[in-house]
Design a protein around this motif. Sequence first.
Motif, PDB file in Angstrom:
ATOM      1  N   ALA A  78       1.001  -0.762   0.181  1.00 27.62           N
ATOM      2  CA  ALA A  78      -0.209  -0.433   0.173  1.00 27.62           C
ATOM      3  C   ALA A  78       0.607   0.896   0.103  1.00 27.62           C
ATOM      4  N   MET A  79       1.896   1.166   0.938  1.00 25.41           N
ATOM      5  CA  MET A  79       2.762   2.784   0.420  1.00 25.41           C
ATOM      6  C   MET A  79       3.695   2.662  -0.255  1.00 25.41           C
ATOM      7  N   LEU A 123       3.243   7.361  -6.711  1.00 26.92           N
ATOM      8  CA  LEU A 123       2.592   8.779  -6.961  1.00 26.92           C
ATOM      9  C   LEU A 123       3.292  10.391  -6.288  1.00 26.92           C
ATOM     10  N   PHE A 124       3.449   9.877  -4.932  1.00 27.50           N
ATOM     11  CA  PHE A 124       3.967  11.157  -3.880  1.00 27.50           C
ATOM     12  C   PHE A 124       5.389  11.615  -4.854  1.00 27.50           C
ATOM     13  N   GLY A 136      -3.515   2.272  -3.756  1.00 26.51           N
ATOM     14  CA  GLY A 136      -4.761   3.580  -4.826  1.00 26.51           C
ATOM     15  C   GLY A 136      -5.985   3.710  -4.447  1.00 26.51           C
ATOM     16  N   PHE A 137      -6.148   3.489  -3.903  1.00 26.49           N
ATOM     17  CA  PHE A 137      -8.115   3.859  -2.423  1.00 26.49           C
ATOM     18  C   PHE A 137      -7.423   4.872  -2.123  1.00 26.49           C
ATOM     19  N   LEU A 138      -6.519   4.564  -0.950  1.00 21.82           N
ATOM     20  CA  LEU A 138      -6.200   5.747   0.180  1.00 21.82           C
ATOM     21  C   LEU A 138      -5.512   6.765  -1.083  1.00 21.82           C
ATOM     22  N   ALA A 139      -4.949   7.072  -1.965  1.00 25.65           N
ATOM     23  CA  ALA A 139      -4.124   7.620  -1.926  1.00 25.65           C
ATOM     24  C   ALA A 139      -5.238   8.786  -3.133  1.00 25.65           C
ATOM     25  N   ALA A 140      -6.772   8.070  -3.677  1.00 22.54           N
ATOM     26  CA  ALA A 140      -7.262   9.166  -4.691  1.00 22.54           C
ATOM     27  C   ALA A 140      -8.419   9.424  -3.728  1.00 22.54           C
ATOM     28  N   GLU A 141      -8.208   8.698  -2.559  1.00 25.67           N
ATOM     29  CA  GLU A 141      -9.588   9.738  -1.692  1.00 25.67           C
ATOM     30  C   GLU A 141      -8.781  10.484  -0.054  1.00 25.67           C
ATOM     31  N   TRP A 142      -8.108  10.062  -0.064  1.00 24.32           N
ATOM     32  CA  TRP A 142      -6.988  11.211   1.318  1.00 24.32           C
ATOM     33  C   TRP A 142      -5.592  12.272   0.923  1.00 24.32           C
ATOM     34  N   SER A 200      -1.847   9.753   3.080  1.00 25.27           N
ATOM     35  CA  SER A 200      -2.184   8.435   2.613  1.00 25.27           C
ATOM     36  C   SER A 200      -1.025   7.890   2.307  1.00 25.27           C
ATOM     37  N   LEU A 201       0.605   8.770   2.573  1.00 22.71           N
ATOM     38  CA  LEU A 201       2.101   7.302   2.348  1.00 22.71           C
ATOM     39  C   LEU A 201       2.019   8.033   3.796  1.00 22.71           C
TER      40      LEU A 201
END
Length: 447
Positions: A258-259, A265-266, A391-397, A402-403
Motif C-alpha cells: 500500500a505504501m 505517485l508521491f 491506490g484507493f487511499l491515494a485517490a480519496e485521502w 495516505s503515505l
Amino acid sequence: MPSASSASSADSDSGEPVPSAPSSLWRDADFRRLWVGQTVSQLGEQACTVVLPLFAVLTLDAGAGQLGALRAVGQAPLLLLSLFAGAWVDRWPTRTVMVLTDAGRALALGATGVAGLLGLLGLPALLVVAFAVGALSVFFAVAYQASLVRLVAREQLVRGNSALEGSRSAAQIGGPALGGASVSLLSAPIAAASSALFFALSFLAIRRIRGREPIPGRSQRPARTGRRIHEGLRLVVGDPLLRTVGLASAAFQFSFAAMMTVYLLFLPRELHLSGTAIGLALAATGPGALLGSLLAARLPSRFGYGPVLVCAAVLGDGVLLSVPALHGSSAVTVLALLAVNFVFGTFGQLVNVTVMAVRQAVTPDGMQGRAAATITFAGMGTTPLGSLLGGFLAAEWGLRGSLLVTAAGMMLSPVLMALSPLARLGRVLPASRDAGPTGSSPWIRTP
C-alpha cells in the motif's frame, strides 16, 4: 544452522549423497553459476518494478486507481500460485524451473518492447505482461531458495545465503536505477527490452549447472499436489517460529505494498522528481542492503536472533514515517530520500537474512520449497490487496496523508515479532529435525 550432519550423508529419501563441498563456495562451479544467474535475474526483476509502473504513470498517464490495479495484477500470482509453486518445486530439479521461468520472462518482456515500438502497447497489454512476469517470478523465487539447500553442504548455507542475498542487494542498487534511467532517457519499449536481456543472461548461466540435484522423496510415489500443499501449510501453521514469520511477513507486505503504491505517485506528483531521480532514490536501498547482509553475518550470533530481528524491524520500518514530511524537489529532498532508503535497506536486509536463516534451520530438507512458498503465500500474497488499498487511499485521502497512514501500518510487523517466541531466540539457531518417510515433518502440530 539446520543440522550438523555431514555433507556426505544421505539426503532424505532420495538415497543420493550430497557431494562434499569445496573449502570455499567460490571454487564450486555450480554455485558460481547459480549466483551469477540469480544476480542478473534479480537485476531484471528489480528493473521491472520501476519500468512497468513508471511506464503507466509517465507514458500512459495512469491514475492512482490504475497504478494500484497494475501493481495488484503483477502481485496477484503471489497469492494465486505460491502454494502450487512450492509443491511443484519440491518434486522437480530447481535448475529446470529457473531456466524455464527465465526464458518465459525474457520472451514476455521482449514482446512488450516490440509491441511498444509498434505503438500497440496500452494499459490492458501492460496488465497481461505484469501478471505473466509476476507468475514466473514466483516460481523462480521458490526454486532459487530451494536450490541452495540441494547444491551445497548444510554447513555452507550461511555463506551461500549471504552471497545470494548480497547479490540481490546489488540488484537493488542497479535495477531501479537502470529501470528509471532507461524509461526517462530512452523509452518504455527499450526499457522493457533491456529487462528481457537480464533474464536471457540468467537463462544462459543457470542452464550450465551440471550437478545432479538430490531431490528429497523423488524415489517415492508422488503425493497429490493438494496433499503436498497441505503438508506445507501444516508445517508453517504448526510451528510457532514459522507461524510468526508468516504473520509478520503478511503484516509487513500488505502495508508495504500500500505504501509503495502511494510512494510511486508521491515522488513524481507531489515532489516533482524525474524518473532518473526516482530510480536513484529507490536504488539507495541497495547499498544499505549490502551493509545489512554483512551485519546479518555478525549481529545475531552476538546479540541473539530475536533481539536483532525486532530492533532491525523497528528501525527499518520506522524510518519511512519521515517521508511524508518532505517537500519539493531540491537536492536536500533527494539526499533525504537517499538516506531514508539506505536505512530502510540496511535494516530490512538484516531482517530478511536473519529470518531466512531461522526458516531454513527449522524446516526439514524435503519441505524447503513448500515452507518458502507457504510463507510467501502468507506474506506476499497480501500485496495485491495492499496495492489496491494504497491506490484507493491515494485517490480519496490525498498522497501525503495516505503515505503516513500506510507507513505507520508497517509497524505492526515488529509488534507481532516482539510478542512472539521469535523475539526470545538466542545466539544459536534452533536445531533442525528430519522429515518423516512421507516428506512431512513428524514433530509439527496439526492446526
